[in-house]
Design a protein around this motif. Structure first.
Motif, PDB file in Angstrom:
ATOM      1  N   ILE A 151      91.686  58.589  65.988  1.00 34.81           N
ATOM      2  CA  ILE A 151      91.373  60.142  65.928  1.00 34.81           C
ATOM      3  C   ILE A 151      92.176  61.068  65.267  1.00 34.81           C
ATOM      4  O   ILE A 151      93.154  61.843  65.598  1.00 34.81           O
ATOM      5  CB  ILE A 151      90.102  61.192  66.412  1.00 34.81           C
ATOM      6  CG1 ILE A 151      89.023  59.888  66.512  1.00 34.81           C
ATOM      7  CG2 ILE A 151      89.482  61.564  65.237  1.00 34.81           C
ATOM      8  CD1 ILE A 151      88.389  60.490  67.976  1.00 34.81           C
ATOM      9  N   ALA A 152      92.561  60.822  63.372  1.00 31.56           N
ATOM     10  CA  ALA A 152      93.712  62.301  62.828  1.00 31.56           C
ATOM     11  C   ALA A 152      92.895  62.655  61.928  1.00 31.56           C
ATOM     12  O   ALA A 152      92.119  62.211  61.357  1.00 31.56           O
ATOM     13  CB  ALA A 152      94.501  60.408  62.434  1.00 31.56           C
ATOM     14  N   ARG A 153      94.136  63.710  61.873  1.00 30.41           N
ATOM     15  CA  ARG A 153      93.745  64.759  60.215  1.00 30.41           C
ATOM     16  C   ARG A 153      93.901  64.089  59.127  1.00 30.41           C
ATOM     17  O   ARG A 153      95.780  63.775  59.067  1.00 30.41           O
ATOM     18  CB  ARG A 153      94.562  65.674  60.864  1.00 30.41           C
ATOM     19  CG  ARG A 153      96.038  66.128  60.906  1.00 30.41           C
ATOM     20  CD  ARG A 153      96.673  67.416  61.181  1.00 30.41           C
ATOM     21  NE  ARG A 153      97.634  67.262  61.390  1.00 30.41           N
ATOM     22  CZ  ARG A 153      98.752  68.542  61.121  1.00 30.41           C
ATOM     23  NH1 ARG A 153      97.842  69.434  61.391  1.00 30.41           N
ATOM     24  NH2 ARG A 153      99.775  68.589  61.712  1.00 30.41           N
ATOM     25  N   LYS A 154      93.222  64.263  58.276  1.00 30.82           N
ATOM     26  CA  LYS A 154      93.550  64.095  56.680  1.00 30.82           C
ATOM     27  C   LYS A 154      94.472  65.050  56.450  1.00 30.82           C
ATOM     28  O   LYS A 154      94.830  64.515  55.540  1.00 30.82           O
ATOM     29  CB  LYS A 154      92.182  63.839  56.178  1.00 30.82           C
ATOM     30  CG  LYS A 154      91.782  62.567  56.474  1.00 30.82           C
ATOM     31  CD  LYS A 154      90.138  62.089  55.251  1.00 30.82           C
ATOM     32  CE  LYS A 154      89.266  63.515  55.327  1.00 30.82           C
ATOM     33  NZ  LYS A 154      88.456  63.084  54.896  1.00 30.82           N
ATOM     34  N   PHE A 175      92.394  70.254  70.242  1.00 30.10           N
ATOM     35  CA  PHE A 175      92.618  70.668  69.114  1.00 30.10           C
ATOM     36  C   PHE A 175      94.093  70.318  68.752  1.00 30.10           C
ATOM     37  O   PHE A 175      95.391  70.141  69.932  1.00 30.10           O
ATOM     38  CB  PHE A 175      93.200  72.175  69.188  1.00 30.10           C
ATOM     39  CG  PHE A 175      91.665  73.012  69.921  1.00 30.10           C
ATOM     40  CD1 PHE A 175      91.116  73.541  68.171  1.00 30.10           C
ATOM     41  CD2 PHE A 175      90.971  73.201  70.383  1.00 30.10           C
ATOM     42  CE1 PHE A 175      89.342  74.057  68.351  1.00 30.10           C
ATOM     43  CE2 PHE A 175      89.707  73.534  70.824  1.00 30.10           C
ATOM     44  CZ  PHE A 175      89.083  74.287  69.513  1.00 30.10           C
ATOM     45  N   GLY A 176      94.563  69.773  67.608  1.00 30.82           N
ATOM     46  CA  GLY A 176      96.111  69.912  67.347  1.00 30.82           C
ATOM     47  C   GLY A 176      95.993  68.874  66.420  1.00 30.82           C
ATOM     48  O   GLY A 176      95.284  68.494  65.924  1.00 30.82           O
ATOM     49  N   ASP A 177      96.821  67.311  66.584  1.00 27.81           N
ATOM     50  CA  ASP A 177      97.115  66.271  65.076  1.00 27.81           C
ATOM     51  C   ASP A 177      96.303  65.248  64.980  1.00 27.81           C
ATOM     52  O   ASP A 177      95.466  64.437  64.377  1.00 27.81           O
ATOM     53  CB  ASP A 177      98.230  65.837  65.402  1.00 27.81           C
ATOM     54  CG  ASP A 177      99.405  66.204  64.285  1.00 27.81           C
ATOM     55  OD1 ASP A 177      98.764  67.525  63.975  1.00 27.81           O
ATOM     56  OD2 ASP A 177     100.506  66.474  64.642  1.00 27.81           O
ATOM     57  N   GLY A 178      95.390  65.127  66.408  1.00 37.47           N
ATOM     58  CA  GLY A 178      94.486  64.120  66.399  1.00 37.47           C
ATOM     59  C   GLY A 178      94.584  63.309  68.066  1.00 37.47           C
ATOM     60  O   GLY A 178      95.104  64.063  69.098  1.00 37.47           O
ATOM     61  N   ALA A 238      89.038  64.857  58.793  1.00 34.00           N
ATOM     62  CA  ALA A 238      89.111  63.457  60.526  1.00 34.00           C
ATOM     63  C   ALA A 238      89.113  62.038  59.162  1.00 34.00           C
ATOM     64  O   ALA A 238      88.131  62.269  58.785  1.00 34.00           O
ATOM     65  CB  ALA A 238      88.676  63.898  61.735  1.00 34.00           C
ATOM     66  N   ALA A 239      89.762  61.403  59.981  1.00 34.51           N
ATOM     67  CA  ALA A 239      90.021  59.997  59.797  1.00 34.51           C
ATOM     68  C   ALA A 239      89.573  59.135  61.264  1.00 34.51           C
ATOM     69  O   ALA A 239      90.834  59.583  62.417  1.00 34.51           O
ATOM     70  CB  ALA A 239      90.550  59.963  58.688  1.00 34.51           C
ATOM     71  N   VAL A 240      89.498  58.269  60.951  1.00 35.36           N
ATOM     72  CA  VAL A 240      89.865  56.516  62.030  1.00 35.36           C
ATOM     73  C   VAL A 240      90.129  55.918  61.232  1.00 35.36           C
ATOM     74  O   VAL A 240      89.850  55.211  60.546  1.00 35.36           O
ATOM     75  CB  VAL A 240      88.127  56.319  62.962  1.00 35.36           C
ATOM     76  CG1 VAL A 240      88.745  55.876  63.784  1.00 35.36           C
ATOM     77  CG2 VAL A 240      87.804  57.508  63.017  1.00 35.36           C
ATOM     78  N   ILE A 241      91.685  55.971  62.274  1.00 32.27           N
ATOM     79  CA  ILE A 241      92.348  54.761  62.441  1.00 32.27           C
ATOM     80  C   ILE A 241      92.399  53.833  63.453  1.00 32.27           C
ATOM     81  O   ILE A 241      92.453  53.700  64.303  1.00 32.27           O
ATOM     82  CB  ILE A 241      93.757  54.891  61.687  1.00 32.27           C
ATOM     83  CG1 ILE A 241      94.213  56.270  60.676  1.00 32.27           C
ATOM     84  CG2 ILE A 241      94.838  53.790  61.441  1.00 32.27           C
ATOM     85  CD1 ILE A 241      95.877  57.182  60.635  1.00 32.27           C
ATOM     86  N   GLU A 249      86.854  57.219  56.691  1.00 29.02           N
ATOM     87  CA  GLU A 249      86.613  58.732  56.774  1.00 29.02           C
ATOM     88  C   GLU A 249      85.727  59.561  56.707  1.00 29.02           C
ATOM     89  O   GLU A 249      84.374  58.386  57.394  1.00 29.02           O
ATOM     90  CB  GLU A 249      87.508  59.051  55.112  1.00 29.02           C
ATOM     91  CG  GLU A 249      88.397  58.405  54.547  1.00 29.02           C
ATOM     92  CD  GLU A 249      89.044  59.351  52.842  1.00 29.02           C
ATOM     93  OE1 GLU A 249      87.564  60.007  52.361  1.00 29.02           O
ATOM     94  OE2 GLU A 249      89.974  59.164  52.471  1.00 29.02           O
ATOM     95  N   LEU A 250      85.952  60.249  58.045  1.00 25.55           N
ATOM     96  CA  LEU A 250      84.686  60.860  58.739  1.00 25.55           C
ATOM     97  C   LEU A 250      83.922  61.890  58.167  1.00 25.55           C
ATOM     98  O   LEU A 250      84.539  62.784  57.436  1.00 25.55           O
ATOM     99  CB  LEU A 250      84.904  61.519  60.527  1.00 25.55           C
ATOM    100  CG  LEU A 250      85.229  60.127  61.054  1.00 25.55           C
ATOM    101  CD1 LEU A 250      85.870  60.822  62.868  1.00 25.55           C
ATOM    102  CD2 LEU A 250      84.350  58.959  61.466  1.00 25.55           C
TER     103      LEU A 250
END
Length: 287
Positions: A151-154, A175-178, A238-241, A249-250
């Motif tokens: 789970i990562a920030r876009k 809380f952070g980059d993912g 957020a997006a899921v890779i 994309e979420l």
């Protein structure tokens, strides 16, 4: 919890399927060698159609291929192997990785070792090792992951908030980059780079590793697969890779549900392959 160390041997070895690393026409000579070595041992070789088109050979559709073979061979690196495993998961086929990449934690043998491996294969001197898979529900769609789900920030300018529940009970807010959710097989991939633990691939567990956490108290944790884990992000940033190969994309407050899959990835290995020796070699322990 530990998976069974190996499955029984194949009932027969008459037809094998080969998938080459995409966009690598230079693998033609490697394929021709693989084809020749197996045919010399009366084993028929079928080539997947995209791989075939790449090297000007004839091939067949991947699904048709899987219905007519006894096991698959992935030629390339770990990324190629992961893609082959994910595409073939419904066919319950063992996959052998021939490493033409760089690091190669998952790919089992080098091309120059194939002739000796075929001799062992014919003598049933090999193992089939089951590997845990993640089953995730994202955007209402079921997704399978072999290595990890991230789970990562876009938006690189804003911090991501991820709310986690385990068995429907609030567990943590990251809380952070993912956040990385890895299988034991994927523990030596992005998880390791982000400071997560190495977990033996025959273990049954989820590994949750925060990426660039805002608080130093946020640490990786290993969770038994008896639990079902849920994540939400309170915005649409957020997006899921999935396995580094697919991106979803979420939407705001969209639910990501994660559990262990009933299906296992089946990895074909040399009997002489030792996981701890692989770690020592690839990570240069003791050097």
């Amino acid at each position: 919890m530990r998976l069974e160390e190996s499955y029984k041997h194949l009932e027969k070895i008459e037809n094998i399927g080969v998938v080459l690393r995409p966009q690598s026409p230079n693998l033609k000579e490697a394929y021709l060698k693989i084809e020749r070595l197996f045919k010399e041992n009366s084993i028929n070789v079928l080539l997947e159609e995209n791989s075939a088109n790449m090297i000007d050979k004839s091939g067949i559709n991947f699904d048709t291929l899987c219905k007519n073979i006894d096991f698959l061979i992935s030629v390339g690196g770990d990324g190629t192997l992961i893609g082959v495993v994910r595409k073939s998961i419904g066919y319950n086929l063992p996959v052998l990785g021939i490493n033409l990449g760089t690091l190669g934690f998952l790919t089992d043998i080098k091309l120059e070792e194939l002739e000796n491996f075929i001799e062992d294969l014919i003598k049933n001197n090999y193992t089939i090792s089951p590997r845990m898979m993640i089953e995730a529900t994202i955007n209402g769609e079921k997704i399978m992951a072999f290595n990890d789900l991230v789970i990562a920030r876009k938006n690189l300018s804003s911090m991501l908030e991820i709310r986690a529940k385990i068995d429907n009970k609030a567990f943590n807010t990251y809380f952070g980059d993912g956040l990385i959710v890895a299988t034991p097989s994927g523990s030596t991939a992005y998880n390791l780079s982000a400071g997560g633990p190495i977990v033996h691939p025959l273990t049954n567990a989820f590994i949750l590793t925060p990426v660039a956490a805002h608080s130093l108290t946020q640490r990786p944790i290993v969770v038994p697969v008896d639990f079902e884990i849920e994540f939400k992000t309170p915005n649409d940033k957020a997006a899921v890779i999935v396995d580094g190969q697919e991106l979803y994309e979420l939407k705001e407050d969209e639910l990501i549900s994660i559990k262990i899959s009933e299906q296992k990835a089946l990895m074909l290995h040399r009997c002489s392959r030792d996981y701890f020796e692989v770690l020592s070699e690839k990570l240069r322990w003791g050097n």
